[in-house]
Design a protein around this motif. Sequence first.
Motif, PDB file in Angstrom:
ATOM      1  N   GLU A  93       2.185  17.979   0.509  1.00 51.94           N
ATOM      2  CA  GLU A  93       2.230  19.141   0.971  1.00 51.94           C
ATOM      3  C   GLU A  93       3.679  19.365   1.545  1.00 51.94           C
ATOM      4  OE1 GLU A  93      -0.217  17.238   1.485  1.00 51.94           O
ATOM      5  OE2 GLU A  93      -1.820  18.209   0.429  1.00 51.94           O
ATOM      6  N   GLU A  94       4.188  18.391   2.376  1.00 47.67           N
ATOM      7  CA  GLU A  94       5.490  18.442   2.982  1.00 47.67           C
ATOM      8  C   GLU A  94       6.424  18.540   2.172  1.00 47.67           C
ATOM      9  OE1 GLU A  94       5.225  15.824   7.029  1.00 47.67           O
ATOM     10  OE2 GLU A  94       4.536  14.915   5.372  1.00 47.67           O
ATOM     11  N   LEU A  95       6.559  17.687   1.078  1.00 42.01           N
ATOM     12  CA  LEU A  95       7.108  17.774   0.017  1.00 42.01           C
ATOM     13  C   LEU A  95       7.524  18.903  -0.846  1.00 42.01           C
ATOM     14  CD1 LEU A  95       9.636  16.254  -1.200  1.00 42.01           C
ATOM     15  CD2 LEU A  95       8.022  15.089  -2.666  1.00 42.01           C
ATOM     16  N   GLY A  96       6.333  19.499  -1.146  1.00 38.04           N
ATOM     17  CA  GLY A  96       6.059  20.636  -1.636  1.00 38.04           C
ATOM     18  C   GLY A  96       6.834  21.819  -0.768  1.00 38.04           C
ATOM     19  N   LYS A  97       6.470  21.962   0.355  1.00 32.56           N
ATOM     20  CA  LYS A  97       7.424  23.071   1.204  1.00 32.56           C
ATOM     21  C   LYS A  97       8.608  22.896   1.493  1.00 32.56           C
ATOM     22  CE  LYS A  97       7.052  24.866   5.785  1.00 32.56           C
ATOM     23  NZ  LYS A  97       6.277  24.538   7.264  1.00 32.56           N
ATOM     24  N   HIS A  98       9.308  21.628   1.224  1.00 30.42           N
ATOM     25  CA  HIS A  98      10.760  21.498   1.375  1.00 30.42           C
ATOM     26  C   HIS A  98      11.427  22.102  -0.089  1.00 30.42           C
ATOM     27  CE1 HIS A  98      11.864  19.086   4.811  1.00 30.42           C
ATOM     28  NE2 HIS A  98      10.900  18.426   4.435  1.00 30.42           N
TER      29      HIS A  98
END
Length: 224
Positions: free
Chosen positions: A116-121
């Motif tokens: 989720e965090e990487l996808g947001k980046h």
Amino acid sequence: MVNSLEIRAKKLGVLIRDARTRFSKESTDCAQAMGVSVEKFVAFENGEQAPSLPELEALSYFLDIPVEHFLGRKSINTNQTEQSKLHQLENLLPLRNRIIGVMLRKARIEAGISFEELGKHVEVKPEQIKAFETGTFAVPLPELEMICLALNLSMREFQDQQGPIGKWALQKKSVDGFLELPPDMQQFISKPINLPYLELAQRLSEMSVDRLRSVAEGLLEITL
């Protein structure tokens, strides 16, 4: 509103079209080299979609230009036949996608970042990150660039190093380096009779500073 990924895709499209037209290649041939449909290749050129790094590597290999061309550099042609290259690329592309996926997963886990965090980046869904990591889907170059920024990685880490494209790129880099030497140095290196001197220079370059100092002192004692 146009985002940064779309802008990068447009720029890549211009560079891909420039590379293809420079070498008078058909879209069908380039599409085959990249392992995509002609429609998808046209979408690449139009900036509607972005290719993955392995796909760009394959195109670079097919056209005989380094991946760095897409940052504005040039190259020298080789004599390998197009059919031979196409045959190699058929099996190489899926493998490269899987390798990049494994590398991404390892880097993400080591960084302690969730899907989720990487996808947001990267501005993509977590499911897409998962698909990238499994090699199910090729990672478009703009997304890979943003992943590298998020994980503090270098794009160079993902470029083929050991495969045919990596060896070809290394060879081209060596040739480019040779051509940048002064003409008299090129002539010296090109003469087989000078090979012993080159081998000596190579051995000296591998010595430690202390060892070199010892050798130099020994030579001084001989000449005095």
